[in-house]
Design an enzyme around this catalytic site. Structure first.
Site, PDB file in Angstrom:
ATOM      1  N   ASP A 130       0.847  -1.191   0.000  1.00 17.08           N
ATOM      2  CA  ASP A 130       0.000   0.000   0.000  1.00 17.08           C
ATOM      3  C   ASP A 130       0.880   1.237   0.000  1.00 17.08           C
ATOM      4  OD1 ASP A 130      -2.239   1.622   0.129  1.00 17.08           O
ATOM      5  OD2 ASP A 130      -2.556   1.330   2.284  1.00 17.08           O
ATOM      6  N   HIS A 131       0.375   2.311  -0.582  1.00 17.10           N
ATOM      7  CA  HIS A 131       1.071   3.582  -0.557  1.00 17.10           C
ATOM      8  C   HIS A 131       0.902   4.254   0.807  1.00 17.10           C
ATOM      9  CE1 HIS A 131       0.477   3.611  -5.169  1.00 17.10           C
ATOM     10  NE2 HIS A 131       1.714   3.241  -4.892  1.00 17.10           N
ATOM     11  N   PHE A 169      -5.070   4.689   0.479  1.00 13.62           N
ATOM     12  CA  PHE A 169      -6.237   3.878   0.094  1.00 13.62           C
ATOM     13  C   PHE A 169      -5.964   3.040  -1.148  1.00 13.62           C
ATOM     14  CE2 PHE A 169      -7.809   8.257   1.300  1.00 13.62           C
ATOM     15  CZ  PHE A 169      -7.870   7.999   2.657  1.00 13.62           C
ATOM     16  N   HIS A 170      -4.748   2.467  -1.256  1.00 11.37           N
ATOM     17  CA  HIS A 170      -4.366   1.712  -2.448  1.00 11.37           C
ATOM     18  C   HIS A 170      -3.838   0.315  -2.115  1.00 11.37           C
ATOM     19  CE1 HIS A 170      -3.461   5.887  -4.416  1.00 11.37           C
ATOM     20  NE2 HIS A 170      -4.754   5.605  -4.417  1.00 11.37           N
ATOM     21  N   PRO A 171      -4.553  -0.494  -1.338  1.00 15.34           N
ATOM     22  CA  PRO A 171      -4.052  -1.840  -1.037  1.00 15.34           C
ATOM     23  C   PRO A 171      -4.082  -2.723  -2.277  1.00 15.34           C
ATOM     24  CG  PRO A 171      -6.302  -1.619  -0.257  1.00 15.34           C
ATOM     25  CD  PRO A 171      -5.879  -0.253  -0.733  1.00 15.34           C
TER      26      PRO A 171
END
Length: 521
Positions: free
Chosen positions: A291-292, A444-446
């Site tokens: 994730d980011h 919010f980038h899993p």
């Protein structure tokens, strides 16, 4: 019991696209199951309301387990629980990633996933406001537009970057990603253009598509290792649906591995500990979570910045850069700029302001998803492992310093007020590191928990078929083997476009084989 050619689980960024493409053949029947409700909440349509959707009834509202490198904080991990999935609650940014990202996927053992391979699928979905060119399409369902009525200060951020020697980049999704420039949004006529709005609503009347909301899939059904259907909970009652061809799992990076494990696909020791019968021992399920990471640097503003309701407020312009200035690699930092005050908990978070966000595009954290119990209604256990690498900490610290320099250029003189966080007194690397560990969160980038590949920890093959199982594919961000240099909505839509083409091709081959067998009898 009803029977369909395909069952798609999850009407999110991927599922709406797959359902659209498969039902273009009016002989193909599709059941689309979504755990959330219709996207009727008014705030969904208003871009500036996006932050207020987080933690609401259209969000699963997940939290990580206490994070060992973040003073044991739990990280809020929102995910859309509504038609359109996370595309209905995200910050609307359309960023595809870097060509190096996809070329790297292919080098990892995934033929057909290079940048040149995937570019046509990006273009296929896109209705680009600026017109068609070698990187953009105009015939797709998804509206991609420039920010309507951007705040004047957002251009000042770009001006500051250029004054400091960074290139101006008018299009992060074209030949070069490095540089400073404007974001584009998934907006149509001033409203959010989610995948539900773009791909699903226009086709809801297709007689071969059945869409059901409020349907929580509890497990996949198998005959030995062949997928034959799904079980789902709807209005308090368990139901089953059968499938002729394939089940397509598009529940996202948290819930796709969860459902695989609930169905007996995963690490056998973990499944046995949960009391779940093992169908296939697939140790990579739930592993490789990436994730980011982001850290905010908010400032007070000395005047009203006039943020339009057609903006997301937090990201109108950005700077993509590489720490070492290596233009032959994908950028490892994204500095996001927006004309609102976005302060972390514990800091003043009201009034006029603007914010710079330091995001790491390729952090070193590797986490996991596991089951909390065998109850499908229980949230999965999420372990992110943010900042397990000291190099990530240093990159975030350096990013804060760079934002400060940008905000103290002459471009911001007429707007700049007090630094809200971390605050002017926080100057040493040690103090900045403490701030980073105290406030960093998710972009919010899993991704990655059902990764595509050919190695022992891969969950799906390069055609997204689950290893060891017939008639089951995973089609969402969980199949990404590594993070992309950008945001995940656009790549997830691309994955769905490519998957739909793969599924259709497999169906044509199957029909041809069946015809040959029939003719030979």
């Amino acid at each position: 019991m009803n029977k369909y050619d395909y069952i798609v689980i999850g009407a999110g960024s991927a599922g709406c696209v797959v359902a659209n493409r498969l039902t273009q053949d009016n002989e193909t029947t599709v059941l689309l199951l979504e755990a959330g409700n219709p996207d009727t909440k008014p705030e969904i349509q208003i871009p500036l309301e996006c932050a207020n959707l987080l933690g609401s009834e259209v969000d699963w509202g997940y939290f990580s387990e206490p994070e060992p490198y973040l003073n044991h904080r739990k990280i809020f991990c929102p995910r859309g629980r509504v038609l359109g999935g996370s595309s209905s609650i995200n910050f609307l940014l359309y960023i595809r990633g870097n060509h190096h990202d996809y070329d790297h996927w292919q080098k990892l053992g995934n033929p057909g996933w290079s940048y040149q391979d995937v570019l046509p699928y990006f273009k296929k979905s896109e209705n680009q406001q600026r017109g068609a060119d070698q990187y953009h399409g105009v015939d797709g369902e998804l509206s991609v537009t420039d920010v309507i009525s951007p705040s004047a200060i957002s251009q000042r951020f770009v001006d500051a970057c250029v004054a400091m020697g960074y290139d101006y980049n008018p299009d992060f999704n074209a030949m070069q990603q490095e540089g400073a420039g404007p974001f584009q949004f998934t907006v149509k006529d001033g409203k959010r253009h989610s995948t539900a709005a773009a791909f699903l609503v226009p086709i809801l009347k297709r007689p071969n598509l059945t869409t059901m909301t409020g349907a929580l899939v509890t497990r996949l059904l198998f005959e030995e290792t062949r997928t034959v259907g799904v079980e789902y909970l709807h209005s308090g009652t368990l139901h089953q649906a059968q499938v002729n061809q394939e089940v397509i799992l598009s529940a996202g990076a948290f819930d796709s591995p969860k459902l695989l494990m609930l169905s007996g696909i995963g690490n056998k020791e973990h499944l046995q500990a949960m009391g779940i019968s093992v169908v296939v021992d697939l140790p990579g399920v739930g592993q490789n979570l990436q994730d980011h990471i982001v850290v905010p640097v908010p400032y007070e503003a000395t005047q009203d910045l006039h943020t339009a309701i057609t903006s997301n407020g937090i990201g109108e312009t950005a700077l993509f850069l590489h720490s070492e200035g290596n233009i032959d690699a994908a950028p490892d930092k994204e500095l996001i700029f927006g004309p609102i005050l976005w302060a972390p908990p514990g800091y003043p978070n009201s009034g006029l302001g603007f914010t710079g966000l330091v995001a790491l595009t390729h952090p070193q954290n590797i986490g996991s998803i596991s089951l909390r119990s065998s109850d499908p209604k229980d949230a999965p256990m999420i372990r992110l492992n943010y900042l397990q690498s000291q190099s990530d900490v240093q990159k975030l610290v350096d990013g804060i310093k760079l934002i400060r320099k940008l905000f103290h250029t002459s471009a911001f003189d007429e707007f700049r007020g007090r630094e809200v966080a971390p605050g002017h007194d926080i100057q040493s690397d040690a103090a900045l590191e403490a701030y980073v560990r105290e406030v960093c969160g998710t972009v919010f980038h899993p991704i990655g928990t059902c990764k595509m590949g050919t190695d022992p920890m891969a969950v799906v093959d390069p055609e997204l078929r689950v290893y060891g199982i017939e008639g089951l594919r995973v089609v969402d961000a969980s199949i990404m083997p590594t993070l992309i240099t950008g945001h995940t909505n656009a790549p997830t839509i691309m994955i769905a476009e490519k998957a739909a083409a793969l599924i259709k091709a497999a169906s044509r081959i199957s029909q041809s084989v069946a015809s040959l067998i029939t003719a030979s009898k």
